[in-house]
Design a protein around this motif. Structure first.
Motif, short mmCIF file in Angstrom:
data_model
loop_
_atom_site.label_atom_id
_atom_site.label_comp_id
_atom_site.label_asym_id
_atom_site.label_seq_id
_atom_site.Cartn_x
_atom_site.Cartn_y
_atom_site.Cartn_z
N PRO A 28 0.83 -1.30 -0.05
CA PRO A 28 -0.08 0.02 0.01
C PRO A 28 0.68 1.39 0.13
O PRO A 28 0.10 2.35 -0.23
CB PRO A 28 -0.76 -0.04 1.22
CG PRO A 28 -0.13 -1.03 2.07
CD PRO A 28 0.40 -2.16 1.24
N LYS A 50 3.57 4.10 -5.06
CA LYS A 50 2.96 5.13 -5.62
C LYS A 50 1.74 4.76 -6.71
O LYS A 50 1.15 5.54 -6.92
CB LYS A 50 3.86 6.26 -6.14
CG LYS A 50 4.47 6.94 -5.07
CD LYS A 50 5.43 8.05 -5.89
CE LYS A 50 6.00 8.64 -4.67
NZ LYS A 50 6.97 9.80 -5.09
N ASP A 51 1.73 3.56 -6.99
CA ASP A 51 0.89 3.18 -7.99
C ASP A 51 -0.28 2.06 -7.34
O ASP A 51 -1.05 1.57 -8.12
CB ASP A 51 1.62 2.25 -9.31
CG ASP A 51 2.38 1.16 -8.68
OD1 ASP A 51 2.53 0.80 -7.46
OD2 ASP A 51 2.81 0.58 -9.67
N TYR A 52 -0.15 2.18 -6.04
CA TYR A 52 -1.24 1.43 -5.43
C TYR A 52 -2.65 2.21 -5.58
O TYR A 52 -2.48 3.42 -5.15
CB TYR A 52 -0.87 1.11 -3.99
CG TYR A 52 -1.65 0.27 -3.16
CD1 TYR A 52 -1.71 -1.21 -3.21
CD2 TYR A 52 -2.79 0.65 -2.44
CE1 TYR A 52 -2.47 -2.00 -2.86
CE2 TYR A 52 -3.59 -0.23 -1.75
CZ TYR A 52 -3.43 -1.53 -1.73
OH TYR A 52 -4.26 -2.52 -1.34
N PRO A 53 -3.43 1.39 -5.76
CA PRO A 53 -4.89 2.36 -5.96
C PRO A 53 -5.42 2.99 -4.59
O PRO A 53 -5.51 2.25 -3.64
CB PRO A 53 -5.80 1.29 -6.62
CG PRO A 53 -5.53 -0.05 -6.33
CD PRO A 53 -3.87 0.07 -6.08
N LEU A 54 -5.65 4.16 -4.54
CA LEU A 54 -6.01 5.07 -3.31
C LEU A 54 -7.13 4.29 -2.83
O LEU A 54 -7.43 3.99 -1.49
CB LEU A 54 -6.53 6.49 -3.74
CG LEU A 54 -5.46 7.35 -4.19
CD1 LEU A 54 -5.79 8.78 -4.59
CD2 LEU A 54 -4.44 7.37 -2.95
N GLU A 55 -8.26 3.77 -3.65
CA GLU A 55 -9.43 3.22 -2.95
C GLU A 55 -9.22 1.80 -2.84
O GLU A 55 -10.01 0.92 -2.21
CB GLU A 55 -10.47 3.08 -3.87
CG GLU A 55 -10.45 2.36 -5.06
CD GLU A 55 -9.60 3.01 -6.32
OE1 GLU A 55 -9.18 2.29 -7.41
OE2 GLU A 55 -9.35 3.91 -6.17
N GLY A 56 -7.79 1.00 -2.94
CA GLY A 56 -7.61 -0.18 -2.82
C GLY A 56 -8.27 -1.03 -3.76
O GLY A 56 -8.98 -0.60 -4.78
N PRO A 57 -7.71 -2.35 -3.86
CA PRO A 57 -8.04 -3.17 -4.89
C PRO A 57 -9.24 -4.16 -4.45
O PRO A 57 -9.56 -4.93 -5.24
CB PRO A 57 -6.91 -4.25 -5.07
CG PRO A 57 -6.46 -4.20 -3.69
CD PRO A 57 -6.47 -2.76 -3.10
#
Length: 173
Positions: free
Chosen positions: A143, A146-153
């Motif tokens: 998490p 920087k490319d981890y989605p803000l809303e999570g996967p």
């Protein structure tokens, strides 16, 4: 102290140093090849004059799209013998590469190395227990990248697996 240490590192570890990048810091800092980090830190720790016997911090940076290799592992060492003089060592790391563990030199590196692995996905070879520290074992991804989605996967599976509840039933009830 700063000049003497800089000269020592540049002469003793000339083949282990990487080109310096401009960074905003008032600390003496060096970029080191990842395969050399353990021997460099061991020498600085054991050297009677410099005695960097305290690992102040171990963390990482994700330079996604700004630098190659993508990651850096940062070591902040202190020398209590020399009025807590600080030294920063930076190790560039590419995607999927490992960094040698220094937990045998500094037992206090155990958890920070696991934290970097857990949150950034940078493994440390030779670590006695390289597994997640903060996130659940079945967590997908890292998490702090920087490319981890803000809303999570979509992590509903974590709630169901860990708490044995069903999110939709709790919300409806």
């Amino acid at each position: 102290m700063k000049e003497k240490l800089s000269e020592f590192i540049q002469s003793r570890f000339a083949s282990d140093l990487l080109p310096q990048r401009d960074i905003n810091t008032n600390l003496l800092h060096f970029s080191i090849k990842k395969e050399s980090i353990s021997s460099v830190i061991r020498t600085l720790k054991d050297h009677p004059e410099f005695a960097f016997s305290f690992l102040n911090d171990l963390t990482s940076i994700d330079w996604l799209g700004k630098r190659e290799p993508r990651f850096e592992v940062i070591y902040l060492l202190r020398s209590p013998k020399n009025n807590h003089f600080r030294l920063q060592l930076r190790v560039p790391v590419g995607e999927g590469e490992e960094v040698p563990s220094i937990s045998d030199l500094f037992p206090a590196a155990n958890w920070p190395e696991r934290e970097v692995f857990d949150l950034m996905g940078i493994p440390f070879s030779g670590h006695p227990r390289m597994e997640r520290l903060i996130m659940p074992d079945n967590f997908v991804g890292h998490p702090l990248r920087k490319d981890y989605p803000l809303e999570g996967p979509g992590q509903d599976y974590l709630i169901e697996d860990l708490l044995t509840i069903h999110v939709k039933e709790d919300i409806a009830g």
